[in-house]
Design a protein around this motif. Structure first.
Motif, PDB file in Angstrom:
ATOM      1  N   PHE A 684       0.830  -1.199   0.000  1.00 43.55           N
ATOM      2  CA  PHE A 684       0.000   0.000   0.000  1.00 43.55           C
ATOM      3  C   PHE A 684       0.869   1.256   0.000  1.00 43.55           C
ATOM      4  O   PHE A 684       0.650   2.192  -0.786  1.00 43.55           O
ATOM      5  N   GLU A 685       1.870   1.262   0.854  1.00 40.95           N
ATOM      6  CA  GLU A 685       2.774   2.411   0.913  1.00 40.95           C
ATOM      7  C   GLU A 685       3.551   2.562  -0.392  1.00 40.95           C
ATOM      8  O   GLU A 685       3.763   3.678  -0.886  1.00 40.95           O
ATOM      9  N   LEU A 686       3.960   1.436  -0.981  1.00 38.21           N
ATOM     10  CA  LEU A 686       4.685   1.480  -2.252  1.00 38.21           C
ATOM     11  C   LEU A 686       3.791   2.021  -3.360  1.00 38.21           C
ATOM     12  O   LEU A 686       4.216   2.849  -4.172  1.00 38.21           O
ATOM     13  N   TYR A 687       2.552   1.570  -3.368  1.00 36.40           N
ATOM     14  CA  TYR A 687       1.638   2.049  -4.410  1.00 36.40           C
ATOM     15  C   TYR A 687       1.412   3.556  -4.317  1.00 36.40           C
ATOM     16  O   TYR A 687       1.338   4.256  -5.340  1.00 36.40           O
ATOM     17  N   LEU A 688       1.280   4.065  -3.096  1.00 30.45           N
ATOM     18  CA  LEU A 688       1.067   5.497  -2.939  1.00 30.45           C
ATOM     19  C   LEU A 688       2.205   6.287  -3.572  1.00 30.45           C
ATOM     20  O   LEU A 688       1.965   7.300  -4.253  1.00 30.45           O
ATOM     21  N   THR A 689       3.429   5.849  -3.360  1.00 37.00           N
ATOM     22  CA  THR A 689       4.558   6.577  -3.939  1.00 37.00           C
ATOM     23  C   THR A 689       4.580   6.445  -5.455  1.00 37.00           C
ATOM     24  O   THR A 689       4.841   7.419  -6.180  1.00 37.00           O
ATOM     25  N   LEU A 690       4.288   5.250  -5.980  1.00 38.38           N
ATOM     26  CA  LEU A 690       4.245   5.072  -7.438  1.00 38.38           C
ATOM     27  C   LEU A 690       3.152   5.922  -8.058  1.00 38.38           C
ATOM     28  O   LEU A 690       3.333   6.517  -9.131  1.00 38.38           O
ATOM     29  N   ALA A 691       2.003   5.976  -7.385  1.00 33.67           N
ATOM     30  CA  ALA A 691       0.921   6.833  -7.886  1.00 33.67           C
ATOM     31  C   ALA A 691       1.324   8.294  -7.839  1.00 33.67           C
ATOM     32  O   ALA A 691       0.958   9.078  -8.731  1.00 33.67           O
ATOM     33  N   ASP A 692       2.052   8.686  -6.800  1.00 31.45           N
ATOM     34  CA  ASP A 692       2.534  10.061  -6.730  1.00 31.45           C
ATOM     35  C   ASP A 692       3.476  10.373  -7.894  1.00 31.45           C
ATOM     36  O   ASP A 692       3.439  11.470  -8.454  1.00 31.45           O
ATOM     37  N   ILE A 693       4.314   9.414  -8.246  1.00 27.02           N
ATOM     38  CA  ILE A 693       5.217   9.622  -9.382  1.00 27.02           C
ATOM     39  C   ILE A 693       4.413   9.821 -10.665  1.00 27.02           C
ATOM     40  O   ILE A 693       4.691  10.720 -11.472  1.00 27.02           O
ATOM     41  N   GLN A 694       3.396   9.005 -10.850  1.00 25.95           N
ATOM     42  CA  GLN A 694       2.562   9.130 -12.045  1.00 25.95           C
ATOM     43  C   GLN A 694       1.788  10.448 -12.045  1.00 25.95           C
ATOM     44  O   GLN A 694       1.701  11.133 -13.065  1.00 25.95           O
ATOM     45  N   ARG A 695       1.229  10.831 -10.907  1.00 20.77           N
ATOM     46  CA  ARG A 695       0.491  12.091 -10.823  1.00 20.77           C
ATOM     47  C   ARG A 695       1.424  13.286 -10.988  1.00 20.77           C
ATOM     48  O   ARG A 695       1.022  14.332 -11.499  1.00 20.77           O
ATOM     49  N   PHE A 696       2.656  13.141 -10.534  1.00 21.95           N
ATOM     50  CA  PHE A 696       3.630  14.219 -10.701  1.00 21.95           C
ATOM     51  C   PHE A 696       3.842  14.527 -12.178  1.00 21.95           C
ATOM     52  O   PHE A 696       4.001  15.681 -12.567  1.00 21.95           O
ATOM     53  N   TRP A 697       3.843  13.507 -12.998  1.00 20.98           N
ATOM     54  CA  TRP A 697       3.952  13.705 -14.454  1.00 20.98           C
ATOM     55  C   TRP A 697       2.692  14.360 -14.999  1.00 20.98           C
ATOM     56  O   TRP A 697       2.752  15.223 -15.872  1.00 20.98           O
ATOM     57  N   ASP A 698       1.521  13.959 -14.494  1.00 17.93           N
ATOM     58  CA  ASP A 698       0.265  14.500 -14.989  1.00 17.93           C
ATOM     59  C   ASP A 698       0.096  15.974 -14.657  1.00 17.93           C
ATOM     60  O   ASP A 698      -0.554  16.710 -15.414  1.00 17.93           O
ATOM     61  N   CYS A 699       0.598  16.406 -13.519  1.00 19.25           N
ATOM     62  CA  CYS A 699       0.343  17.785 -13.100  1.00 19.25           C
ATOM     63  C   CYS A 699       1.216  18.786 -13.845  1.00 19.25           C
ATOM     64  O   CYS A 699       1.083  19.995 -13.633  1.00 19.25           O
ATOM     65  N   ILE A 700       2.110  18.316 -14.706  1.00 22.49           N
ATOM     66  CA  ILE A 700       2.906  19.220 -15.539  1.00 22.49           C
ATOM     67  C   ILE A 700       2.137  19.451 -16.832  1.00 22.49           C
ATOM     68  O   ILE A 700       1.728  18.506 -17.494  1.00 22.49           O
ATOM     69  N   PRO A 701       1.864  20.704 -17.209  1.00 21.50           N
ATOM     70  CA  PRO A 701       1.088  20.966 -18.429  1.00 21.50           C
ATOM     71  C   PRO A 701       1.702  20.312 -19.653  1.00 21.50           C
ATOM     72  O   PRO A 701       2.917  20.315 -19.852  1.00 21.50           O
ATOM     73  N   GLY A 702       0.821  19.721 -20.461  1.00 22.03           N
ATOM     74  CA  GLY A 702       1.239  19.113 -21.710  1.00 22.03           C
ATOM     75  C   GLY A 702       1.772  17.706 -21.594  1.00 22.03           C
ATOM     76  O   GLY A 702       2.291  17.158 -22.566  1.00 22.03           O
ATOM     77  N   ARG A 703       1.631  17.090 -20.411  1.00 24.25           N
ATOM     78  CA  ARG A 703       2.141  15.725 -20.220  1.00 24.25           C
ATOM     79  C   ARG A 703       0.983  14.741 -20.196  1.00 24.25           C
ATOM     80  O   ARG A 703      -0.101  15.046 -19.710  1.00 24.25           O
TER      81      ARG A 703
END
Length: 1208
Positions: A684-703
């Motif tokens: 669960f803790e690992l997934y949260l960090t992986l999801a954060d990595i994916q969302r970090f890419w999404d929150c950059i415009p044009g990604r």
């Protein structure tokens, strides 16, 4: 005292609610193992542009994971109750054994998981990451990569070269230079570390050497503001210049020079004679601001007494001036030089025939006499003001000259071997730079040294560079080569190196004058520096950490240095970036990313370990990757993009994201077959960090994250999340149970009114909401199932807590003691706090519904859970409130009885005062102990308790005086004022509703006479309406008052939808028409229609007349009462329904109809009904009256009621 004042004065409780050539001294040899730019290998190799393998694709090995099916989670029924859910349901997967405890450790771990996400909600700001301004990490240095160590012979020759430079210095030193020869010699002795004896011997050798031959480099640049000598207002100026010696002939001093003829050649001279001592510039026609830019080299015999002489003349014919200069060798001294300059002019003016001197004075434009000893050591380029030849001369203007005093012959060992000049300066600079760096590093950080040279060092270098005739470009190149190589052995400030590159670039227009050997040497220095810089960038995180502002500044300057190298257009084979800087940088960064990741993986989660042991380390690895990407985006990205046009963030993200995704896929596949609660928590803790990595890419415009390796990574984590939810449910219960067990049911501190367990419960529920928000499951269908499960678990946990809390309160000893009341107040406050916290938490558990994933409203299942939980909590709060108010029932009844037993002789204020005082004391205590919502609940419950007590008191007393009821009416109004508390208590709308209306009606009727009660009975009939308008049918009638006949005409037209009262499903209805009340119409008898057999829709069309005065019909309670009965032959008639029509609205009573006939009056449809409670309350009032009129009226009505007993 009135009621309002009595209530307001007792309400204190109410406030709460408101280098050299390649074949010479090889100083620049590559360090062992450090490759050149052509063959990158060794400890600091150049980075190949070929990309590295990022690992195999996880697609094939993970295909089985993509087929994982999520089990169906329990769905919440429509508005369920969570009170009686069994502890374990059939078919529910078990969370197995979690380490025993009170749940505190679990929630502490969960809080740590959430704390990691504090800075992950938004894109990080650079100022958040740049937390340290401490010195940057030391870069690796290796003396083998620096300047080559000189042999003893080379050191001795270089030392003599430096001493020779100082002893035979010429010119004027500047204010910042050291003019003390002994100081310079002492400095050189320190630099070379020579003993006194060695120094003395070297000095003797230098003094025995032949003095250098000096020459003056003169650049005649331009002149301005000259006198106009020609009729056209201009002049044709040219310059004559030469060295005026102190003794001897110029011919003995001057060395042969290139022949130079006048630009204005005469056809009479086929070959102009050579010019050895006097040089002439070109003639610039028709200008007062000539620009020549001509360069001359004039040999000097005595630097202490020789002078530079320059004359500017206006040329007026085509006579060559070179011939006139031939006899210059015969001239001796300054006076003879001046006379000969005049003779030259005469010859020029008269085509070789000398004439009177006075005829030519106007052609003189000015002259300059500059002593050689006054020329600056470093050279000078400035404007000189023209001087007159004599006091009779009239001149004006200025002339710009560039002067530099150099040596053409040097009697030194290096000069004899052809190593003087460029190479000797290079070696001397390296020696001085190393010495100065050691001295400067003692006072400051070595890596921040910016090449600041002391006065003696700068003076020695200036003397040697000038005497060696080194151009500005050569000097800049030498300083760069020496400093960049020295930097690899002892770190320098990159700002200093960037400044050196700027100096080289500023003089790069002279690159064509740079010898091939020196150009190759420069290119080699570029390659060596770029290889070293690329190696540093491979270790970006180690030497330039993003959290260190000093290191980031050094990185920026390093990148600017690399970018500056691209500006040098060397030959292609010498360029340090054969494949473009961007490609080299990208290759170095990729290699560095992979090396950093592999090192981190081996340290935290080695692949040879089993899955459960690797899990914790992989979580740390994922966290480190996320933090690294944050730093890359916030700190490195702008630097690399703005300076060298490299998108380091995209490059790094794609590489690290794929690497960490591969590890996650492999680990989840390994753990899926033996899932444990501990593994579920780690996943669960690992997934949260992986999801954060994916969302970090999404929150950059044009990604777009769909093409990421992490896309769909949630699928293999689903079983772990389900098991984690079960662990979360069990640990929540344990935590709540422990909190209740240790709760003393006392306020946790002076500023709060709830106990410690409520704070713990609120934190638990808030934590559940935050965990769900962090989870943010991307699949809508799975998110609905998970969210439904979690919301149901949350509701159960809330009710479990409130039930355990109430049970603990019930188990407290002392049912009526004060402390128990205080504990109940705390329990009620806890319930209210829990209700708010759970409601907020439930709203935070919303998940996207439908394919679009819209969240404008809460999901239906969540709304259902929330409504059911609200109802359950309201019941819990009501139970606690009832328990709390039950402690006051006895006192309330006692004070109400006191009011009822008070004699009529005392005032009502005195009778009600004890009750109000008791209430004020209790409510002041409750106000201090309860929160606003809890106090409102208690007020409402206490209000109902008081109303019921008063009603019971009224029912216990019959046939009492009107003052008795007046006293209770006063009590009721006083209590309304007390509980309203001038708007700070309960609202008047709620106080005057429900039981209050009933009590107020009872009191009003008890105060009425018999006839007033009878009138109220009929008024109530006029007010009552059928709850179900079609149940008892309807009756159509028409009424009209005939004024002339003084009678009331009532026409019964028809009825419809009457109730079936006979066994055959029909009725035999007839209608009784009567006027009421009886005392208003005492002489009027009732009339009845015919019986209509076996029908539910009878038609009568019967007209009845009642002789009554109009005044009687206008009385307030006057009405026509229609009673529909079912006729029975063998038993009592059955009651079907009744309806009343007020006579005040009948036509003719208040107005005359237009037609004057009853047929002109519109029919009225009345809905039949049965007598309601308020009607029967008047009847009860009359039952207690002893008068005959009241008893007769009651008797007749009871006979009617008996006929209704068997009806449906």
């Amino acid at each position: 005292m009135d009621c309002a004042s009595r209530g307001s004065c007792l309400l204190p409780w109410a406030g709460q609610l408101g280098v050299q050539g390649p074949h010479e001294l090889d100083w620049r040899h590559p360090a062992p193992g450090l490759p050149s730019s052509r063959a990158p290998q060794g400890p600091f190799p150049g980075v190949s542009s070929a990309s590295h393998s990022w690992g195999h694709s996880p697609t094939g090995s993970m295909s089985s994971l993509l087929d994982i099916k999520s089990s169906v989670l329990r769905q919440v029924q429509t508005r369920p109750s969570f009170r009686r859910r069994p502890e374990g349901e059939p078919g529910e997967p078990s969370a197995r054994a979690w380490p025993p405890g009170d749940g505190a450790a679990f929630f502490t771990q969960m809080r740590q998981v959430l704390r990691k996400a504090d800075g992950r909600c938004h894109l990080p700001r650079p100022e958040v990451l740049l937390r340290s301004d401490s010195p940057a990490p030391e870069e690796p240095v290796d003396p083998a990569r620096g300047l080559r160590a000189l042999t003893q012979e080379e050191v001795e020759m270089l030392y003599e070269e430096a001493l020779y430079t100082v002893l035979y210095r010429a010119g004027t030193l500047g204010p910042d230079q050291v003019d003390d020869q002994e100081a310079l010699l002492d400095y050189l002795q320190q630099v070379f570390g020579t003993s006194l004896e060695e120094h003395t011997q070297a000095m003797e050798r230098v003094r025995r050497a032949k003095a250098p031959t000096f020459a003056l480099k003169v650049s005649v640049v331009q002149a301005k503001n000259l006198l106009a000598k020609d009729p056209n207002g201009f002049s044709d100026p040219y310059c004559m210049l030469g060295i005026v010696p102190a003794s001897g002939t110029l011919a003995q001093q001057a060395r042969p020079r290139e022949q130079r003829s006048s630009p204005r050649k005469s056809s009479k001279h086929s070959s102009p004679p050579p010019t050895k001592c006097v040089q002439v510039t070109e003639v610039k026609s028709s200008t007062l601001n000539p620009v020549w830019n001509e360069h001359f080299l004039l040999e000097i015999q005595d630097v202490g007494s020789d002078q530079l002489r320059l004359d500017i003349w206006d040329h007026d014919d085509d006579v060559s001036l070179a011939e006139a200069c031939r006899k210059l060798n015969e001239v001796m001294g300054l006076r003879g030089m001046s006379r000969y300059f005049k003779q030259i002019v005469k010859s020029a003016r008269a085509n070789g025939a000398a004439g009177p001197l006075e005829d030519h004075t106007d052609d003189f434009l000015g002259c300059l006499n500059i002593p050689i000893r006054e020329v600056a050591v470093a050279g000078e380029d400035r404007w000189f003001k023209l001087e007159p030849r004599s006091s009779a001369s009239r001149v004006q203007g200025d002339c710009q000259l560039a002067l530099k005093l150099i040596t053409t012959q040097r009697d030194t060992a290096m000069g004899q071997r052809g190593r003087a000049g460029f190479l000797s300066y290079l070696l001397l600079l390296g020696r001085l730079l190393q010495f100065e760096h050691r001295a400067g590093a003692e006072e400051s950080n070595s890596s921040s040294w910016r090449g600041e040279l002391s006065g003696p060092a700068a003076t020695v270098l200036c003397l040697h560079g000038t005497q060696s005739n080194l151009s500005e470009l050569q000097l800049a190149v030498l300083h760069w080569q020496v400093s960049s190589r020295h930097h690899q052995a002892r770190t320098l400030d990159y700002g200093y190196l960037l400044g050196l590159l700027d100096d080289v670039l500023a003089h790069w227009d002279q690159a064509s004058t740079l010898p091939q050997e020196q150009e190759e040497s420069l290119a080699d220095s570029f390659s060596a520096f770029s290889d070293f810089a690329l190696w540093l960038l491979r270790h970006l995180r180690e030497f330039f950490p993003a959290s260190n502002s000093t290191a980031v500044r050094r990185l920026e300057l390093l990148l600017r240095c690399l970018h500056k190298l691209q500006a040098f257009q060397l030959s292609g084979e010498l360029c340090p970036f054969q494949t473009q800087l961007n490609s080299d940088l990208a290759a170095a960064l990729k290699r560095g990313n992979r090396e950093w990741y592999d090192k981190l993986l081996d340290a935290k989660s080695p692949r040879e370990q089993p899955g459960p042991q690797r899990l914790a380390g992989l979580v740390e690895l994922a966290d480190a990757v996320y933090e690294d990407l944050q730093a890359c985006y916030s700190i490195y990205a702008d630097l690399f993009h703005s300076i060298v046009k490299v998108d380091i963030f995209t490059l790094t993200f794609w590489q690290l994201e794929q690497l960490v995704a591969e590890e996650a896929w492999v680990l989840t596949e390994e753990l899926s077959s033996r899932m444990t609660p501990e593994a579920a928590l780690g996943l669960f803790e690992l997934y949260l960090t992986l999801a954060d990595i994916q969302r970090f890419w999404d929150c950059i415009p044009g990604r777009d994250s769909h093409s990421l390796a992490l896309a769909g990574i949630h699928t293999p984590f689903l079983p772990a999340v389900k098991l984690w939810l079960q662990v979360l449910r069990d640990q929540t219960r344990r935590r709540l149970q422990t909190a209740v067990d240790v709760d003393t049911l006392e306020p946790s501190d002076a500023s709060s009114k709830h106990s410690s367990s409520a704070a713990t419960a609120s934190l638990c529920f808030s934590l559940l909401q935050e965990l769900w928000a962090r989870l943010a499951w991307p699949d809508p269908a799975q998110a609905q199932a998970l969210g439904t499960q979690l919301s149901q678990d949350l509701c159960e946990a809330v009710l479990y807590y409130t039930e355990q809390l109430r049970r603990k309160a019930d188990a407290q000893p002392g049912a009526t003691s004060g402390p128990v009341i205080e504990q109940l107040c705390v329990v009620l406050n806890n319930v209210e706090l829990t209700r708010k916290a759970s409601r907020k938490a439930l709203r935070g558990l919303a998940w996207p519904e439908g394919p679009e994933g819209l969240q404008e409203a809460l999901p239906r299942a969540l709304l259902s859970c929330g409504q059911a939980l609200e109802e359950d909590l309201q019941r819990e709060a009501h139970t606690v409130t009832a328990h709390l108010t039950s402690k006051m029932v006895g006192d309330v009844r006692k004070y109400v009885q006191h009011i009822s037993l008070s004699p009529d002789s005392i005032q009502s204020e005195e009778a009600v005062a004890p009750l109000l005082k008791f209430l004020d004391e209790k409510l002041s205590q409750l106000s201090a102990a309860l929160v606003k919502e809890g106090l409102s609940r208690v007020l409402e419950a206490l209000w109902e308790l008081l109303l019921r007590a008063i009603l019971q008191a009224l029912g216990a007393h019959r046939d009492v005086s009107p003052d008795f009821y007046g006293r209770f009416h006063f009590t009721l109004e006083a209590l309304v004022s007390f509980f309203h508390a001038e708007g700070q208590g309960l609202p008047l709308e709620s106080l005057r509703d429900g039981s209050y209306k009933k009590l107020e009606e009872e009191l009003r009727l008890h105060r009425c006479s018999v006839r007033e009660c009878i009138e109220q009975f009929y008024l109530d009939k006029l007010k009552q309406r059928s709850l179900e308008q079609h149940r008892f049918g309807r009756l159509s009638v028409r009424c009209h008052y005939e004024v002339a006949e003084q009678r009331l005409a009532v026409e019964v037209l028809h009825a419809a939808d009457l109730p079936a009262l006979d066994a055959n499903g029909l009725s035999d209805p007839f209608v009784i028409v009567e006027l009421g009340p009886p005392h208003i119409f005492p002489l009027v008898r009732s009339q009845r229609t015919q019986v209509k057999s076996r029908t539910l829709h009878p038609v009568y069309d019967e007209l009845f007349h009642f002789s009554v005065p109009a005044e009687a019909c206008r009385r307030r309670a006057a009405c026509v009462l229609f009673t529909v009965m079912d006729h029975d032959w063998l038993s009592t008639n059955d009651f079907a329904g009744e309806a009343a029509l007020g006579l005040g609205t009948v036509t003719g009573v208040t107005r005359t109809p237009a037609g004057g006939s009853i047929r002109a009056v519109q029919p009225v449809t009345l809905h039949l009904c049965r007598p309601r409670a308020q009607v029967r309350s008047a009847l009860r009032m009359l039952e207690g009256r002893a008068s005959r009129e009241a008893q007769d009226f009651v008797k007749r009505l009871k006979e009617l009621e008996r006929s209704m007993e068997g009806d449906p």
